[in-house]
Every structure is written in C-alpha cells, then in structure tokens.
Motif scaffolding. Structure first.
Motif, PDB file in Angstrom:
ATOM      1  N   VAL A 108       6.407  10.019  -5.229  1.00  0.00           N
ATOM      2  CA  VAL A 108       5.843   8.809  -4.629  1.00  0.00           C
ATOM      3  C   VAL A 108       6.291   8.721  -3.172  1.00  0.00           C
ATOM      4  CG1 VAL A 108       5.722   6.292  -4.728  1.00  0.00           C
ATOM      5  CG2 VAL A 108       5.922   7.618  -6.845  1.00  0.00           C
ATOM      6  N   ASP A 167       2.179  12.521  -5.606  1.00  0.00           N
ATOM      7  CA  ASP A 167       1.221  12.118  -6.634  1.00  0.00           C
ATOM      8  C   ASP A 167       0.600  10.779  -6.269  1.00  0.00           C
ATOM      9  OD1 ASP A 167       1.638  14.198  -8.793  1.00  0.00           O
ATOM     10  OD2 ASP A 167       3.697  13.459  -8.561  1.00  0.00           O
ATOM     11  N   ALA A 168       1.375   9.951  -5.558  1.00  0.00           N
ATOM     12  CA  ALA A 168       0.902   8.621  -5.180  1.00  0.00           C
ATOM     13  C   ALA A 168       1.447   8.248  -3.811  1.00  0.00           C
ATOM     14  CB  ALA A 168       1.327   7.579  -6.209  1.00  0.00           C
ATOM     15  N   LEU A 238       1.314   3.561 -12.123  1.00  0.00           N
ATOM     16  CA  LEU A 238       1.357   4.979 -11.764  1.00  0.00           C
ATOM     17  C   LEU A 238       1.344   5.863 -13.012  1.00  0.00           C
ATOM     18  CD1 LEU A 238       3.953   4.993  -8.828  1.00  0.00           C
ATOM     19  CD2 LEU A 238       1.459   4.814  -8.731  1.00  0.00           C
ATOM     20  N   LEU A 242      -1.540   8.503 -13.630  1.00  0.00           N
ATOM     21  CA  LEU A 242      -1.158   9.860 -13.246  1.00  0.00           C
ATOM     22  C   LEU A 242      -0.661  10.737 -14.380  1.00  0.00           C
ATOM     23  CD1 LEU A 242       0.644   8.981  -9.900  1.00  0.00           C
ATOM     24  CD2 LEU A 242      -1.580  10.096 -10.146  1.00  0.00           C
TER      25      LEU A 242
END
Length: 267
Positions: A108, A167-168, A238, A242
């Motif tokens: 993140v 990923d984010a 998340l 994800l």
C-alpha cells in the motif's frame, strides 16, 4: 409525515423546521451588512430569520450566523448513499486472509498529492497510532505500507507506486478551494491509466471531507471514502478487492469479526 419517511429539521421542538447557517459576505461589518445578511437568509427560505452572530473577518469581509425556519421536507426514501458492500474485518482477520490467500504482503502506498500539505487524514489511516481507537495500516503485519507524506507530485506518486509494486494507492485530499481535490484526483487517475495497463494498475482509493462518495467512476478511481472513515474499514475494503474472491466468504469465519459501528480515507 408518512410513516416516518418524511422529516423536517429540528431546532427548539420536533419538526419546527429551525436551521442555523453561516456564511461570509464581502462587506465591512456595519448595520447595512447585517441587513444584507438577513436579506440573503430570507432569499434562502429562512422565515423569520434571526441574526445571532456577526464578526469582521479582515478588511472588507464579515462572517455571519443566521437562525431561522425553513418549510422544506426531507424524503428519507429518496436519499441515495454509497453503502458499505464488504465485510468489516478485524486486524487479525485481515492479516490471516492476506497471509493464507495472497501469500505475500499486500503493498500500500499513500500520499497527499498536489499542493495539499494536510497529512492528518492519510496519517490517521496509515500511521500505527491510527484514529478513533483503531491502529493504522502500519500495524497490520501482512501489509507493506509506504507513506509518502504531503505535497507529492503525481509523477512521483506513480513512480513510487511502481517501485513498491503497489497493490493499492491511497490518496487524501483536504484542500478543496476551486475544486482542487477533484482536479488532482482526475490528474492522478489519468496518469496511472497512461503509465500502466489495466491488469497491472493498483487499486486507486481517495478520501477527504469534501468528496462525494458516488463520484468514484466519474473521477476514475475505485473507491472514495468520506468523513469518519477508519483504518479498519480501509483495510477491509482492500482485502475485499485485492485478495481472491474466495477469501471474502471465508473471512467471515476467520477469528471474531464484530459488526460495523458505522460507515463513513479521512481527510
């Protein structure tokens, strides 16, 4: 009222329609300014309107607070909001799902972009100290968190996200003058679309006190969080988006997940 679906504002007594509004006019504070404030209040539908506060705000500006009655009704059945559509997990649950299903740490990256120097929102979500009695995402063992801080340019954010294999990406925007928050987010989402193909793009999540949560698609992001959002809510989202879909159903059976206390990244 019909079955409790239609309501009016409450001031001194139930359903009396009393509201309080504040505004600034570009006039020095005098009797004429106060009369102008009451005229504006009347045009806004406050009848009768009472001036309860007036104060000079620098040269040529006056701040007013006006109290009065409105006749408008609110139809609760016509209210449309973005509801939470994912299970709310504990930190233990989030760690367990990521470890067992993703089998690597979830990366993140967070920042305040543009000229926004207000890090209180992004820090509340990311820093260990967290907010509202909840630890931030740095507390989660299975999340690798990079907090870039304030006034991060969009190109630097994209480069940092690529370097961290994010990923984010979480972006907080508090400064909203002339819709700067909307312009910044549109620039960011366009930059990620240009830099990365759809399958390799990180999840884009933005938050702040002045965002309309229903504007995610319009701004080109995956999710918007408003006031009162907590780290636990962001972490749960998340995982929901994800981690492989099978984890969502299983997550409800991992550990002891408490029901949500409410909804509503903080700015």
């Amino acid at each position: 009222m019909t079955g409790g679906a239609v309501v009016r504002p409450y001031g001194d007594s139930t359903g009396d329609g009393m509201v309080q509004v504040s505004f600034t006019l570009p006039v020095p504070h005098d009797k004429r300014a106060e009369g102008a404030a009451l005229q504006l209040a009347a045009k806004m539908g406050l009848e009768p309107a009472l001036l309860v506060h007036a104060r000079q705000m620098g040269d040529g500006f006056t701040f007013f607070v006006v109290y009065g009655r409105v006749n408008h009704l609110v139809d609760l059945s016509a209210v449309r909001v973005v509801e939470r559509d994912f299970p709310l997990l504990s930190a233990k649950d989030v760690n367990a799902v990521v470890r067992r299903r993703l089998r690597r740490k979830l990366s993140v990256v967070g920042a305040c972009i543009g000229t926004d120097a207000h890090t209180v929102g992004i820090d509340a979500i990311l820093n260990v100290k967290g907010v509202a009695g909840e630890k931030g995402l740095e507390y989660y063992r299975e999340l690798a968190v990079t907090n870039l801080g304030a006034q991060v340019s969009v190109p630097d954010l994209v480069a940092s996200a690529r370097a961290a294999r994010a990923d984010a990406v979480l972006v907080s925007q508090v400064v909203t003058q002339r819709d700067a928050h909307l312009q910044n987010v549109r620039e960011m989402s366009a930059a990620f679309r240009e830099a990365l193909p759809a399958g390799r793009r990180p999840l884009l999540v933005v938050g702040g006190p002045r965002f309309d949560e229903s504007m995610a698609a319009e701004l080109g992001v995956d999710r918007i969080f408003g006031r009162g959002t907590t780290p636990r809510e962001v972490a749960s989202y998340l995982v929901h988006r994800l981690v492989p879909a099978a984890s969502a159903a299983r997550a409800g059976r991992v550990g002891s997940t408490r029901p949500a206390a409410g909804t509503g990244v903080a700015g």
